[in-house]
Motif scaffolding. Structure first.
Motif, short mmCIF file in Angstrom:
data_model
loop_
_atom_site.label_atom_id
_atom_site.label_comp_id
_atom_site.label_asym_id
_atom_site.label_seq_id
_atom_site.Cartn_x
_atom_site.Cartn_y
_atom_site.Cartn_z
N PHE A 157 81.82 -11.86 119.47
CA PHE A 157 81.03 -12.54 118.44
C PHE A 157 79.99 -11.59 117.85
O PHE A 157 79.82 -11.51 116.63
CB PHE A 157 80.37 -13.77 119.04
CG PHE A 157 79.48 -14.52 118.09
CD1 PHE A 157 80.01 -15.35 117.11
CD2 PHE A 157 78.09 -14.40 118.18
CE1 PHE A 157 79.19 -16.04 116.24
CE2 PHE A 157 77.26 -15.08 117.30
CZ PHE A 157 77.82 -15.92 116.34
N ARG A 158 79.30 -10.87 118.70
CA ARG A 158 78.26 -9.96 118.21
C ARG A 158 78.86 -8.86 117.34
O ARG A 158 78.27 -8.45 116.33
CB ARG A 158 77.48 -9.38 119.38
CG ARG A 158 76.64 -10.42 120.12
CD ARG A 158 75.61 -9.76 121.03
NE ARG A 158 76.26 -8.89 122.01
CZ ARG A 158 76.76 -9.34 123.16
NH1 ARG A 158 76.69 -10.61 123.46
NH2 ARG A 158 77.32 -8.49 124.00
N ALA A 159 80.05 -8.38 117.73
CA ALA A 159 80.70 -7.35 116.92
C ALA A 159 81.10 -7.91 115.55
O ALA A 159 80.94 -7.24 114.52
CB ALA A 159 81.93 -6.81 117.65
N VAL A 168 80.23 -8.44 109.62
CA VAL A 168 79.98 -9.28 108.44
C VAL A 168 78.63 -8.94 107.82
O VAL A 168 78.48 -8.88 106.60
CB VAL A 168 80.07 -10.77 108.82
CG1 VAL A 168 79.57 -11.66 107.68
CG2 VAL A 168 81.49 -11.15 109.18
N ALA A 169 77.60 -8.73 108.65
CA ALA A 169 76.28 -8.38 108.13
C ALA A 169 76.34 -7.08 107.32
O ALA A 169 75.73 -6.98 106.24
CB ALA A 169 75.29 -8.25 109.29
N ALA A 170 77.09 -6.10 107.85
CA ALA A 170 77.22 -4.83 107.12
C ALA A 170 77.95 -5.04 105.80
O ALA A 170 77.57 -4.47 104.76
CB ALA A 170 77.95 -3.81 107.99
N ARG A 171 79.00 -5.86 105.82
CA ARG A 171 79.78 -6.10 104.61
C ARG A 171 78.96 -6.85 103.55
O ARG A 171 79.07 -6.57 102.36
CB ARG A 171 81.03 -6.89 104.98
CG ARG A 171 82.09 -6.92 103.90
CD ARG A 171 83.46 -7.28 104.46
NE ARG A 171 83.49 -8.57 105.11
CZ ARG A 171 83.71 -8.76 106.41
NH1 ARG A 171 83.89 -7.70 107.21
NH2 ARG A 171 83.74 -9.97 106.94
N PRO A 197 70.61 -8.79 106.85
CA PRO A 197 70.13 -8.49 108.21
C PRO A 197 71.02 -9.15 109.27
O PRO A 197 71.42 -10.30 109.12
CB PRO A 197 68.71 -9.09 108.23
CG PRO A 197 68.31 -9.17 106.80
CD PRO A 197 69.56 -9.42 106.03
N GLU A 198 71.29 -8.41 110.33
CA GLU A 198 72.19 -8.91 111.37
C GLU A 198 71.63 -10.18 112.03
O GLU A 198 72.38 -11.11 112.33
CB GLU A 198 72.40 -7.81 112.41
CG GLU A 198 73.53 -8.08 113.37
CD GLU A 198 73.84 -6.88 114.24
OE1 GLU A 198 74.09 -7.07 115.45
OE2 GLU A 198 73.83 -5.74 113.71
N GLU A 199 70.31 -10.21 112.25
CA GLU A 199 69.70 -11.39 112.88
C GLU A 199 69.89 -12.63 112.02
O GLU A 199 70.14 -13.74 112.52
CB GLU A 199 68.21 -11.16 113.14
CG GLU A 199 67.90 -10.03 114.11
CD GLU A 199 68.03 -8.65 113.47
OE1 GLU A 199 68.20 -8.59 112.22
OE2 GLU A 199 68.00 -7.63 114.21
N SER A 207 87.04 -26.88 102.21
CA SER A 207 87.17 -25.57 101.57
C SER A 207 86.05 -24.67 102.06
O SER A 207 84.89 -25.09 102.11
CB SER A 207 87.12 -25.72 100.05
OG SER A 207 87.10 -24.46 99.42
N PHE A 208 86.40 -23.44 102.42
CA PHE A 208 85.40 -22.49 102.89
C PHE A 208 84.86 -21.63 101.75
O PHE A 208 83.83 -20.98 101.91
CB PHE A 208 85.98 -21.55 103.96
CG PHE A 208 86.55 -22.25 105.16
CD1 PHE A 208 86.39 -23.61 105.36
CD2 PHE A 208 87.27 -21.54 106.10
CE1 PHE A 208 86.92 -24.24 106.47
CE2 PHE A 208 87.80 -22.16 107.22
CZ PHE A 208 87.64 -23.51 107.40
N GLY A 209 85.60 -21.62 100.62
CA GLY A 209 85.19 -20.78 99.51
C GLY A 209 85.11 -19.33 99.95
O GLY A 209 85.98 -18.81 100.64
N ASP A 210 83.99 -18.68 99.59
CA ASP A 210 83.79 -17.28 99.97
C ASP A 210 82.68 -17.17 101.01
O ASP A 210 82.00 -16.15 101.09
CB ASP A 210 83.46 -16.45 98.73
CG ASP A 210 83.63 -14.95 98.99
OD1 ASP A 210 84.55 -14.58 99.74
OD2 ASP A 210 82.83 -14.16 98.44
N ASP A 211 82.51 -18.22 101.80
CA ASP A 211 81.46 -18.22 102.82
C ASP A 211 81.95 -17.44 104.03
O ASP A 211 82.58 -17.97 104.94
CB ASP A 211 81.12 -19.67 103.21
CG ASP A 211 79.87 -19.76 104.08
OD1 ASP A 211 79.53 -18.76 104.73
OD2 ASP A 211 79.25 -20.84 104.11
N GLN A 212 81.62 -16.16 104.05
CA GLN A 212 82.11 -15.27 105.11
C GLN A 212 81.54 -15.62 106.48
O GLN A 212 82.21 -15.45 107.51
CB GLN A 212 81.77 -13.82 104.76
CG GLN A 212 82.42 -13.31 103.49
CD GLN A 212 83.94 -13.34 103.59
OE1 GLN A 212 84.51 -12.92 104.59
NE2 GLN A 212 84.59 -13.86 102.56
#
Length: 747
Positions: A173-175, A180-183, A187-189, A302-307
């Motif tokens: 999960f953390r990976a 996703v945060a980088a993409r 912020p990762e938090e 629908s999730f749309g573009d919610d990464q």
């Protein structure tokens, strides 16, 4: 099974006991007078101190009381059916004030179980260093206790615990959060907090009290309406497969009660309770909170573009599958208001595939499930939606009226069947490079297609479907009981000879046919006139779409035969070309196999009509046939295509097609064509059928604006559809002449 007396080293025992009775049973299981044993509650905070002082060889284990469900007394045993006896019964643990009395009645009902032990050194090695070690050990102990408890009470008691926390603290999960945060360049938090919130919204509990309350309250909705008939031939094999791999049940969707019926069937055959995916529209109070605690996963349509939400779904699916929890959902697109299975979408299946591809689970098996009803009260509402009525929103008042309707009178039988399971790992290996998004999408489309084919193969042609097929084939005319039988007898023989599933045994006698007609009359689908020499039966005015819903449940078993009849009315040299033209024309209505398999199946049907079909006079062959079906099976579909084709042909090619306006236009003009006798019956006036016909036109590149070339191609398509409609009408005439039925057409 592990016992505490087997352990001869320093010991930490975590106890999971909430009542005085359970604490006494746990105390009896603990070593007596051993000062090397430390006993603390099953909580990370309570464990932190003893764990910090423990030597590496100290063993950690846990104890819990496992309760068996209450066994029925002698008086109860003869009165309950197998499904009732085997219903989920997850409410094994009596309320604390009643536990002592329960044990007095049945001393064997509860026993202390001990988790598989592990040393502090082993647990520290498993820990990845993040979070709190004591909290990690407590979670591991709870999972080990669950496994030990299932050895006593069985897999049906398998329930997830601490799911969101376990996912949140996992390295996978953390990976994923970091990626996703980088993409997203966030912020990762912040991403982690949002993903955890999404997880808590998704994660369903399996609280025994909630399960029993949920199933107990809603069981009358289906138990009083239908008898359940299960084709259980594959269930033993599925249960054995489930000991090694998670299962993903993908049933056909006909009714809101589908999950209730399937849950009882699986519980009766000792399967653990599924995690059932449901839409947010069912989250209303008070059903939503109870359902979420009873295994219903509320998920966005629908999730749309919610990464971030996609990440949460992906990790939740991977966790459940890795722990061998079974999933269940109803393929988007699979529920049709025409009664016919529609092409399924495969969005959620990609998350299961993702878990397999990433090695989070070795394999997952997809199980196609057919759920078919003799009659459904909600069909009238679905038929109204086909005519353009708005769908009633779900809510408390909707649910109350729905339940009242369901329990009013019995509705016959619900048939549940299971097709051959599909290995997702094997399907992915057989596909092209998984790194190629298009190839992966094609692989999942093929799996979804296999699911639909599997559902169709196990969906029986019900007695209701066969009777409505007979009545809808004669437009608005009435038939005597004998005339209905003359249609049904060769049809039943055809289904039986081909090994197709059906429940037509009820139609073997005149009395059986009359009972089905009477049941349909009681539901307002059929009208009976008894003022003449003998009763005559016809579809009730305004109920043609309802009757078509029932008929369409069965037509996948006879569509090849219907196409073969149309092929026979073409010139011998053109018959195979026509067979594939019809396959293309109907590909948005039915599931056809690959070309070679289609050719093989159609050859078998043509040879049944006449071994010399390749050169025979088609009209003569059909005149001799004991059974003609094209007009009963295909007429509503090709009539709807005719309306769409003619409206496109009449349209200025430069004018864009706005779907909602165009479908409304088709409904209006279609009604006129019906009144003029150009359409066979009102069942053709379905927005859903107009919609799939428009989809076919778009596939033929006939919808987007163009110039004169587009107008010419639209005219050509309309002429092709008129030709098919004309041949269907010829078969109607031949059938009327053969049965001496006055259907308003001169034979």
């Amino acid at each position: 099974m592990t016992t505490l007396v087997d352990i001869d080293v320093p010991l930490i025992v975590l106890t999971d006991a909430d009542s005085e009775v359970e604490r006494r049973l746990v105390a009896d299981a603990l070593p007596a007078g051993d000062d090397r044993t430390t006993v603390v509650p099953l909580r990370g905070t309570a464990l932190a101190g003893p764990l910090a002082q423990a030597s590496p060889d100290t063993v950690v284990t846990a104890v819990r009381v496992a309760w068996q469900p209450r066994r029925p007394g002698p008086r109860e045993r003869g009165r309950r059916s197998r499904l009732q006896d085997a219903r989920p019964s997850l409410l094994r643990r009596p309320p604390a004030p009643l536990q002592a009395a329960a044990l007095r009645r049945d001393p064997e009902r509860a026993r202390a179980v001990v988790a598989e032990p592990a040393s502090v050194a082993e647990l520290t090695q498993r820990w990845d260093g993040t979070g709190d070690l004591a909290a990690f050990v407590a979670r591991q102990a709870a999972l080990a206790l669950d496994r030990a408890e299932r050895q006593v009470v069985g897999d049906r008691a398998k329930v997830p615990r601490h799911v969101a926390e376990a996912i949140e603290h996992s390295p996978e999960f953390r990976a994923e959060v970091a990626a996703v945060a980088a993409r997203l360049e966030r912020p990762e938090e912040e991403v982690a907090a949002e993903a955890v919130a999404d997880l808590h919204g998704l994660v369903a509990g399996m609280d025994p009290v909630a399960v029993e309350l949920f199933t107990g309250l809603l069981r009358p909705v289906h138990a009083r309406a239908w008898d359940v008939q299960v084709d259980a031939a594959r269930l033993d094999g599925l249960r054995e497969l489930n000991r090694r791999h998670p299962l993903v049940f993908l049933p056909s969707h006909r009714s809101y009660v589908d999950p209730l019926v399937l849950a009882d069937v699986l519980a009766a055959h000792d399967f653990p309770r599924n995690h059932v995916l449901g839409g947010e529209n069912l989250r209303f109070w008070p059903v939503g909170p109870i359902a979420k605690r009873a295994g219903l996963v509320f998920i966005r349509r629908s999730f749309g573009d919610d990464q971030v939400y996609k990440l949460a779904v992906r990790e939740y699916f991977a966790f459940l599958l890795a722990k061998r929890f079974n999933l269940e959902w109803y393929l988007e697109g699979g529920r049709s208001r025409t009664g016919k299975l529609r092409p399924p979408r495969h969005g959620l299946l990609s998350y299961v595939a993702d878990a397999v591809e990433r090695g989070r689970v070795e394999d997952a098996y997809v199980v196609p499930v057919s759920i078919t009803y003799d009659q459904l009260r909600e069909v009238s509402g679905m038929a109204a939606e086909q005519g353009g009525a708005a769908k009633r929103g779900e809510g408390l008042s909707w649910m109350a009226s729905y339940i009242r309707e369901q329990v009013r009178t019995p509705l016959g039988t619900v048939h549940v069947g299971f097709a051959e399971p599909i290995s997702l790992a094997a399907a992915l290996r057989a596909g092209a490079d998984a790194a190629d998004p298009d190839a992966r999408r094609l692989t999942l489309q093929k799996v979804a297609f296999q699911v639909a084919v599997g559902i169709n193969s196990t969906t029986p042609a019900t007695a209701t479907a066969l009777v409505t097929l007979a009545l809808l084939g004669v437009r608005d005319r009435a038939l005597t009981l004998a005339q209905v039988q003359r249609v049904l007898q060769p049809l039943l023989a055809y289904l039986t000879e081909g090994g197709r599933p059906h429940s037509g045994a009820a139609l073997d006698t005149a009395g059986g046919v009359r009972r089905v007609l009477t049941a349909l009359a009681q539901q307002g689908v059929v009208t009976v006139y008894e003022g003449g020499e003998e009763p005559v039966y016809s579809i009730e005015r305004g109920q043609h779409l309802v009757a078509a819903f029932y008929r369409n449940n069965a037509i996948h078993h006879v569509v090849d035969r219907a196409i073969a009849e149309l092929v026979m009315l073409r010139d011998p040299a053109d018959r195979w070309d026509e067979a594939f033209r019809l396959r293309d024309q109907l590909k948005f209505e039915f599931f056809f196999p690959e070309r070679d398999d289609y050719r093989r199946r159609l050859t078998a049907e043509l040879e049944r009509l006449d071994p010399g079909w390749e050169t025979a006079d088609g009209r003569e062959v059909l005149c001799r046939a004991p059974l003609l079906l094209a007009h009963r099976v295909l007429r509503s579909f090709v009539d709807a295509q005719l309306v769409v084709a003619e409206r496109l042909a009449a349209r200025d090619p430069r004018t864009p097609v706005v779907q909602a306006d165009f479908l409304a236009e088709c409904s209006g003009v279609g009604q006129q064509m019906l009144l003029q006798g150009r359409l066979h019956g009102p069942e053709s006036l379905s927005r859903e059928l107009f919609g799939t016909a428009l989809q076919l036109a778009a596939n033929l590149d006939l919808v987007d604006p163009g110039r004169e070339e587009l107008a010419r191609r639209r005219q050509e398509w309309a002429a092709q559809v008129r030709d098919v409609v004309g041949r269907v009408a010829v078969i109607d005439e031949l059938d009327a002449a053969a049965r001496r039925e006055n259907v308003g057409v001169e034979p």
